[in-house]
Design a protein around this motif. Structure first.
Motif, short mmCIF file in Angstrom:
data_model
loop_
_atom_site.label_atom_id
_atom_site.label_comp_id
_atom_site.label_asym_id
_atom_site.label_seq_id
_atom_site.Cartn_x
_atom_site.Cartn_y
_atom_site.Cartn_z
N GLU A 59 0.85 -3.83 -47.01
CA GLU A 59 1.54 -3.06 -45.98
C GLU A 59 3.02 -2.90 -46.34
O GLU A 59 3.61 -1.84 -46.15
N LEU A 60 3.62 -3.97 -46.87
CA LEU A 60 5.02 -3.90 -47.28
C LEU A 60 5.21 -2.86 -48.37
O LEU A 60 6.19 -2.12 -48.38
N CYS A 61 4.24 -2.76 -49.28
CA CYS A 61 4.28 -1.75 -50.34
C CYS A 61 4.41 -0.35 -49.73
O CYS A 61 5.27 0.44 -50.13
N HIS A 62 3.57 -0.04 -48.75
CA HIS A 62 3.62 1.28 -48.12
C HIS A 62 4.96 1.53 -47.43
O HIS A 62 5.52 2.63 -47.52
N THR A 63 5.50 0.50 -46.77
CA THR A 63 6.78 0.65 -46.09
C THR A 63 7.90 0.93 -47.09
O THR A 63 8.74 1.82 -46.87
N LEU A 64 7.92 0.18 -48.19
CA LEU A 64 8.97 0.39 -49.20
C LEU A 64 8.87 1.77 -49.83
O LEU A 64 9.89 2.41 -50.12
N LEU A 65 7.66 2.25 -50.05
CA LEU A 65 7.49 3.58 -50.64
C LEU A 65 7.85 4.68 -49.66
O LEU A 65 8.27 5.76 -50.06
N ASP A 66 7.70 4.42 -48.36
CA ASP A 66 8.16 5.39 -47.36
C ASP A 66 9.68 5.50 -47.40
O ASP A 66 10.25 6.57 -47.23
N ILE A 67 10.35 4.36 -47.63
CA ILE A 67 11.81 4.35 -47.71
C ILE A 67 12.28 5.02 -48.99
O ILE A 67 13.20 5.84 -48.98
N ASN A 68 11.64 4.70 -50.11
CA ASN A 68 12.01 5.27 -51.41
C ASN A 68 10.77 5.43 -52.28
O ASN A 68 10.29 4.45 -52.86
N PRO A 69 10.24 6.64 -52.38
CA PRO A 69 9.02 6.87 -53.16
C PRO A 69 9.16 6.56 -54.64
O PRO A 69 8.15 6.45 -55.34
#
Length: 199
Positions: free
Chosen positions: A136-146
């Motif tokens: 889930e953290l992975c998805h959040t970080l990629l939402d912030i910076n792809p």
């Protein structure tokens, strides 16, 4: 703390009373491109830096230096709820990437807050973070910076299949070694400049 290009661009633009839409029209690009530059998910190329400097009335070299600094001194984070593994892992990352700023976090929310204000080039994430999930953290970080490269870290190889369903670029078993990290750096989707060499 090193000033991010995104923050500098936003500051210069707002100081001059220019909207993202207006700047986009001057540069003949979409407003969304300006927005990506200002949220740190994209960087302009050298030609666009020249045009930006002209539109904003600033010295070209100052803008170019900011972009180079971000590429040559990347922000790297590691998130693991085991303090010993985290401290050892951060030490390995610092050894392999001496020019990077390496931060370690036990709590996922602290990592998210850091990522919101710093352009994270590489995130090494434990898959099991107590009650939280590294997936889930992975998805959040990629939402912030792809453009964040995500590497998963776990003591349980059975998690590998779940990890590969995300946009992660690699998977390492604990404890990590310098050789493991160097091997993964060769596979990054968005290469980093490590010790003056692009990896």
């Amino acid at each position: 703390m090193k000033t991010l290009f995104a923050e500098t661009l936003r500051k210069l633009r707002t100081e001059r009373g220019i909207s993202q839409n207006q700047l986009g029209k001057q540069l003949h690009i979409y407003r969304s491109t300006i927005a990506r530059w200002e949220n740190g998910s994209r960087l302009p190329d050298a030609t666009m830096i020249l045009r930006l400097a002209e539109c904003l009335g600033v010295d070209v070299s100052s803008l170019l230096n900011l972009v180079v600094d971000e590429d040559e001194f990347p922000n790297v984070m590691m998130v693991d709820d085991n303090e010993l593994i985290l401290s050892d892992g951060v030490a390995v990352l610092e050894e392999v990437m001496p020019d990077a700023t390496v931060k370690g976090f036990i709590w996922p929310q602290e990592a998210v807050e850091y990522a919101k204000t710093n352009r994270v080039a590489l995130a090494v994430l434990d898959i099991e973070l107590g009650s939280a999930s590294g997936l889930e953290l992975c998805h959040t970080l990629l939402d912030i910076n792809p453009r964040t490269n995500i590497l998963f870290l776990t003591a349980f190889p059975d998690y590998a299949l779940d990890a590969w369903k995300t946009e992660a670029i690699g998977f390492m078993l604990k404890p990590i070694t310098p050789e493991d990290v160097r091997e993964q750096l060769k596979k990054l989707r968005f290469p980093l400049c490590v010790g003056g060499v692009n990896r």
